[in-house]
Design a protein around this motif. Structure first.
Motif, mmCIF file in Angstrom:
data_model
loop_
_atom_site.group_PDB
_atom_site.id
_atom_site.type_symbol
_atom_site.label_atom_id
_atom_site.label_comp_id
_atom_site.label_asym_id
_atom_site.label_seq_id
_atom_site.Cartn_x
_atom_site.Cartn_y
_atom_site.Cartn_z
ATOM 1 N N ALA A 268 73.962 -44.249 51.331
ATOM 2 C CA ALA A 268 74.027 -43.486 52.584
ATOM 3 C C ALA A 268 73.810 -44.401 53.775
ATOM 4 O O ALA A 268 74.492 -44.272 54.803
ATOM 5 C CB ALA A 268 72.981 -42.377 52.579
ATOM 6 N N GLY A 269 72.876 -45.331 53.651
ATOM 7 C CA GLY A 269 72.640 -46.276 54.742
ATOM 8 C C GLY A 269 73.876 -47.105 55.043
ATOM 9 O O GLY A 269 74.246 -47.279 56.210
ATOM 10 N N ALA A 270 74.534 -47.602 54.008
ATOM 11 C CA ALA A 270 75.744 -48.407 54.209
ATOM 12 C C ALA A 270 76.852 -47.565 54.843
ATOM 13 O O ALA A 270 77.533 -48.012 55.776
ATOM 14 C CB ALA A 270 76.212 -48.990 52.883
ATOM 15 N N GLY A 271 77.022 -46.343 54.367
ATOM 16 C CA GLY A 271 78.040 -45.466 54.951
ATOM 17 C C GLY A 271 77.746 -45.138 56.402
ATOM 18 O O GLY A 271 78.652 -45.115 57.249
ATOM 19 N N MET A 272 76.473 -44.900 56.706
ATOM 20 C CA MET A 272 76.092 -44.610 58.089
ATOM 21 C C MET A 272 76.376 -45.812 58.986
ATOM 22 O O MET A 272 76.888 -45.654 60.094
ATOM 23 C CB MET A 272 74.614 -44.234 58.160
ATOM 24 C CG MET A 272 74.299 -42.888 57.557
ATOM 25 S SD MET A 272 72.539 -42.606 57.329
ATOM 26 C CE MET A 272 72.034 -42.269 58.999
#
Length: 168
Positions: free
Chosen positions: A143-147
């Motif tokens: 999720a962090g990478a996608g954000m």
């Protein structure tokens, strides 16, 4: 160059959406099998179904949250936007996107740290002992990478909007 980047972002969006669809199909399939297995004797009701369904739901939630960032469909406070100067609203949008980018960086950094911790690497699912708990914690750095990926695009669009003159 910008059209090339837009194409990459569009493809990334489509791939993530496709993965979300596959996760939903798997979720519905496993849940249906588990429920039917409780009432129909020849259909198995595996012990691992609940934990796997919950894990798949977490993956689907974090991936779809990144899609919401791209589409600016996540929750925002916009009640006062019509009453504020347009320049201030654009600046506040930029500030909000920068804050979400910061959250994404924190989630990526600490998510990787948690995934490499002994708890994740050596821990196992109770009902599926051959499966590491890394899979349970992996949605946080994903999720962090996608954000980060989609917020960079939003920040560039916000900066472009700050300097773009509105038609009179």
């Amino acid at each position: 160059m910008l059209s090339f980047l837009r194409t990459i972002y569009d493809w990334t969006d489509k791939i993530i959406m496709f993965i979300c669809k596959l996760l939903l199909i798997a979720d519905v399939g496993i849940t249906s099998m588990a429920v039917a297995g409780r009432y129909i004797s020849f259909i198995p009701d595996p012990a691992w179904s609940e934990q796997i369904v919950l894990t798949l739901m977490v993956y689907m939630a974090v991936l779809s949250a990144t899609l919401a960032i791209r589409r600016k469909a996540h929750i925002r406070m916009t009640s006062f936007d019509p009453y504020l100067p347009k320049g201030l609203v654009k600046f506040l949008d930029l500030l909000a996107d920068a804050s979400v980018l910061g959250l994404g960086i924190v989630m990526l950094f600490y998510g990787i740290k948690v995934c490499n911790s002994p708890l994740a690497r050596f821990g196992r699912y109770e009902s599926l002992p051959q499966l590491s708990r890394v899979w349970m914690y992996l949605p946080v750095p994903i999720a962090g990478a996608g954000m980060i990926i989609f917020e960079i695009e939003q920040i560039f669009m916000d900066i472009e909007g700050l300097f773009k003159k509105e038609a009179a």
